[in-house]
Design an enzyme around this catalytic site. Structure first.
Site, mmCIF file in Angstrom:
data_model
loop_
_atom_site.group_PDB
_atom_site.id
_atom_site.type_symbol
_atom_site.label_atom_id
_atom_site.label_comp_id
_atom_site.label_asym_id
_atom_site.label_seq_id
_atom_site.Cartn_x
_atom_site.Cartn_y
_atom_site.Cartn_z
ATOM 1 N N GLN A 192 -3.245 -8.323 6.690
ATOM 2 C CA GLN A 192 -3.089 -7.351 5.590
ATOM 3 C C GLN A 192 -4.414 -6.674 5.226
ATOM 4 O OE1 GLN A 192 -3.981 -7.723 2.104
ATOM 5 N NE2 GLN A 192 -2.531 -6.418 1.016
ATOM 6 N N GLU A 193 -5.470 -7.470 5.074
ATOM 7 C CA GLU A 193 -6.739 -6.862 4.634
ATOM 8 C C GLU A 193 -7.312 -5.916 5.686
ATOM 9 O OE1 GLU A 193 -10.378 -9.359 3.932
ATOM 10 O OE2 GLU A 193 -10.685 -7.915 2.309
ATOM 11 N N GLU A 194 -7.329 -6.375 6.925
ATOM 12 C CA GLU A 194 -7.927 -5.529 7.964
ATOM 13 C C GLU A 194 -7.152 -4.222 8.103
ATOM 14 O OE1 GLU A 194 -7.271 -8.804 8.490
ATOM 15 O OE2 GLU A 194 -9.200 -9.754 8.978
ATOM 16 N N ASP A 211 -5.523 -6.688 -2.355
ATOM 17 C CA ASP A 211 -6.003 -6.893 -0.979
ATOM 18 C C ASP A 211 -6.100 -8.402 -0.792
ATOM 19 O OD1 ASP A 211 -7.655 -7.347 1.226
ATOM 20 O OD2 ASP A 211 -9.434 -6.438 0.314
ATOM 21 N N GLU A 235 0.812 -1.218 0.000
ATOM 22 C CA GLU A 235 0.000 0.000 0.000
ATOM 23 C C GLU A 235 0.846 1.269 0.000
ATOM 24 O OE1 GLU A 235 0.104 -2.265 2.334
ATOM 25 O OE2 GLU A 235 0.919 -1.199 4.044
ATOM 26 N N GLY A 254 -0.515 -16.422 4.496
ATOM 27 C CA GLY A 254 -0.411 -16.184 5.934
ATOM 28 C C GLY A 254 -1.519 -16.974 6.603
HETATM 29 N N1 APR Z 1 2.448 -5.731 1.992
HETATM 30 C C1 APR Z 1 3.026 -6.858 1.506
HETATM 31 N N2 APR Z 1 2.950 -8.065 2.094
HETATM 32 C C2 APR Z 1 2.237 -8.156 3.230
HETATM 33 C C3 APR Z 1 1.604 -7.030 3.810
HETATM 34 C C4 APR Z 1 1.732 -5.779 3.141
HETATM 35 N N3 APR Z 1 1.179 -4.677 3.628
HETATM 36 N N4 APR Z 1 0.991 -7.423 4.926
HETATM 37 C C5 APR Z 1 1.234 -8.739 5.046
HETATM 38 N N5 APR Z 1 1.990 -9.199 4.040
HETATM 39 C C6 APR Z 1 2.482 -10.590 3.819
HETATM 40 C C7 APR Z 1 2.858 -11.289 5.118
HETATM 41 O O1 APR Z 1 4.016 -12.080 4.874
HETATM 42 C C8 APR Z 1 1.656 -12.178 5.374
HETATM 43 O O2 APR Z 1 1.999 -13.323 6.130
HETATM 44 O O3 APR Z 1 1.442 -11.344 3.235
HETATM 45 C C9 APR Z 1 1.226 -12.548 3.977
HETATM 46 C C10 APR Z 1 -0.189 -12.993 3.871
HETATM 47 O O4 APR Z 1 -1.014 -12.056 4.517
HETATM 48 P P1 APR Z 1 -2.392 -12.451 5.160
HETATM 49 O O5 APR Z 1 -3.052 -11.167 5.562
HETATM 50 O O6 APR Z 1 -2.245 -13.497 6.196
HETATM 51 O O7 APR Z 1 -3.191 -13.017 3.870
HETATM 52 P P2 APR Z 1 -3.954 -14.411 3.606
HETATM 53 O O8 APR Z 1 -3.142 -15.597 3.949
HETATM 54 O O9 APR Z 1 -4.475 -14.287 2.211
HETATM 55 O O10 APR Z 1 -5.162 -14.391 4.615
HETATM 56 C C11 APR Z 1 -6.392 -13.792 4.267
HETATM 57 O O11 APR Z 1 -6.688 -12.861 6.436
HETATM 58 O O12 APR Z 1 -6.811 -10.569 6.733
HETATM 59 C C12 APR Z 1 -7.533 -11.751 6.647
HETATM 60 O O13 APR Z 1 -9.651 -11.070 5.768
HETATM 61 C C13 APR Z 1 -8.467 -11.713 5.448
HETATM 62 O O14 APR Z 1 -9.570 -13.729 6.036
HETATM 63 C C14 APR Z 1 -8.617 -13.169 5.172
HETATM 64 C C15 APR Z 1 -7.268 -13.742 5.492
#
Ligand code: APR
Length: 496
Positions: free
Chosen positions: A290-292, A273, A263, A407
């Protein structure tokens, strides 16, 4: 990061706003054209299953509820200071069913714990109430639901969004408070903020700081945002799904970095996202991934929860023009609100910020081995492609992404990187890949990309390699994807 800047399309144009049967514009366009002012479009209040059921609807059963709500909100708005107790009492007055279910302890503790210098909430609550009260004037055209199975678009002004979110803060939206699986909105995310106000934790404190800062900005005449935001649901039809094994495209350009975040360093690109199928995931609960975080620093995204039905496997949501209000540091438990953010993004001719956010939900792999099944790889390829391919003549900036689905959702970063690379190549877009501090992934991905690029590997050949890998992985779970490609790449072009 310098290379990253070169990848960005500084002069990204977002294309014209197209007014079609499937694009509902909630502001008055003629007024906008002539005077550059947004007025709500006059329309009908529709208490109908295809539209958001509004708290101020004049329908028979809703009118008396809005009378109670507006009386309460008027009383709060008329005061100079309002306590958390007053807010709680108002919300429960028109949601009496939830008196013993909803807790406001996080809001109470937050208010007590926050340093005096930052505690402007007593004077902010009346302003949020006044903003919420404007709903019948600000949004007087019915908002269609972005339902599954249909591509459709909604454009709102940032002021309308702030008013809708002020209503979410005061929990005024009807029919949205039950999680009963047969309830009308059970296929939609929650929108009323009650879950944000209960179950105190440090996480809640930081979330509330970000949300309160947003309301401070939008209720202040000098900082009130003045643009538009577009929400587009894209549904990839089965006939438009690529036949992956016959794709002839070469890989797109790829930039990989272990520094920076999507972002921030990805500004101007299509920012991915890492979404939940219920858009926004746990933003109104305890989630802080990341999303939240994205939704907390750009709270306008939260309004998508009001009208976006759960995403299906072949669907995504693209949001154009939202504004970043806050800075932050950390991730998960270490997340901290780090103060205001002044969003300098340019605007397009429709006063939308040149920001595109793409929500795509990866599969959640409780059993890690499941992700190597070809039907799951196909699902992820089509999901990414649905978002990457763009829509309706939109400019197609490069894509800023990273460990999507790797993640909370337990995906394999190597596999997900290749899937996104293939989808980007098919969509003819460059990819900036943020490994989020993962130096090993950065190096190994760079190495395998260089190798594949040198060999002139096409999307179709890589797909066939993935099919072979899938079988090999099921014979021996220890096989590593990049090692497998290294070993088999030479044969792949002649034998596949
Ligand atoms: N920029 C780049 N990479 C990021 C960032 C960022 N701002 N934030 C996190 N990451 C990397 C981290 O290494 C993280 O472990 O991306 C990885 C995956 O992020 P997650 O948010 O865990 O994504 P995901 O596995 O797709 O999980 C999605 O999490 O936030 C909730 O609502 C969402 O239920 C959904 C789930």
């Amino acid at each position: 990061l310098k290379d990253m800047k070169r990848l960005q399309h500084g002069d990204m144009k977002l294309g014209p706003l197209r007014f079609t049967r499937r694009h509902t514009v909630l502001i008055d366009v003629d007024t906008f054209n002539s005077q550059r002012k947004f007025l709500p479009q006059k329309g009908r209040d529709l208490w109908h299953s295809d539209f958001v059921k509004m708290p101020c609807s004049q329908s028979a059963n809703q009118k008396s509820r809005w009378d109670v709500i507006s009386k309460k909100l008027k009383s709060l708005a008329s005061k100079k200071t309002v306590s958390v107790k007053d807010v709680e009492e108002a919300i429960i007055k028109y949601n009496p069913k939830y008196k013993d279910q909803w807790s406001f302890d996080a809001l109470h503790t937050f208010n007590k714990n926050i340093p005096d210098t930052e505690n402007y909430f007593k004077t902010l609550f009346p302003k949020i109430a006044a903003l919420a009260l404007k709903l019948p004037d600000f949004v007087n055209k019915a908002i269609p639901l972005l339902r599954k199975g249909q591509s459709a678009t909604i454009t709102l002004s940032q002021v309308q969004i702030s008013c809708l979110l002020a209503n979410a803060f005061f929990c005024t939206f009807p029919h949205r408070n039950t999680s009963n699986p047969t309830a009308e909105y059970s296929g939609y995310p929650t929108i009323n903020f009650n879950s944000l106000f209960g179950n105190w934790s440090e996480r809640k404190r930081e979330k509330l700081r970000a949300i309160m800062h947003y309301f401070k900005e939008v209720t202040d005449e000098s900082t009130r945002p003045k643009g538009l935001v577009t929400f587009h649901r894209e549904c990839l039809s089965y006939t438009d799904m690529p036949t992956w094994e016959s794709c002839k495209e070469n890989l797109s350009k790829l930039h990989i970095t272990s520094e920076g975040q999507i972002e921030l360093e990805g500004k101007g690109m299509l920012q991915v996202d890492f979404a939940n199928s219920l858009i926004g995931g746990g933003v109104l609960g305890s989630g802080l991934l990341q999303e939240e975080i994205l939704f907390l620093i750009n709270p306008e995204l939260i309004v998508a929860r009001l009208f976006t039905e759960k995403l299906e496997d072949n669907e995504c949501l693209i949001i154009t023009g939202s504004q970043q209000f806050s800075s932050y540091s950390g991730f998960g438990d270490s997340f901290e609100w780090a103060g205001p953010y002044e969003d300098q993004s340019e605007r397009d001719q429709w006063a939308r910020r040149k920001t595109q956010i793409l929500a795509i939900d990866a599969m959640n792999f409780r059993h890690s081995m499941d992700q190597y099944k070809m039907r799951h790889i196909n699902r992820e390829l089509n999901k990414a492609y649905c978002g990457f391919k763009g829509y309706d003549g939109h400019e197609k900036p490069d894509i800023a992404t990273g460990k999507w689905g790797c993640g909370a959702f337990n995906g394999d970063p190597q596999l997900k990187a290749l899937i996104q690379l293939m989808a980007a190549a098919k969509a003819k877009r460059g990819l900036a890949f943020f490994t989020f501090g993962d130096e090993y992934l950065k190096q190994s991905l760079q190495h395998i990309y260089d190798l594949m690029f040198a060999e002139g590997i096409t999307v179709g050949t890589l797909y066939k390699l993935l099919c072979e890998f899938s079988s090999a992985k099921h014979r021996d779970s220890h096989v590593d994807l990049f090692d497998f490609i290294k070993k088999n790449i030479r044969n792949s072009k002649s034998h596949l």
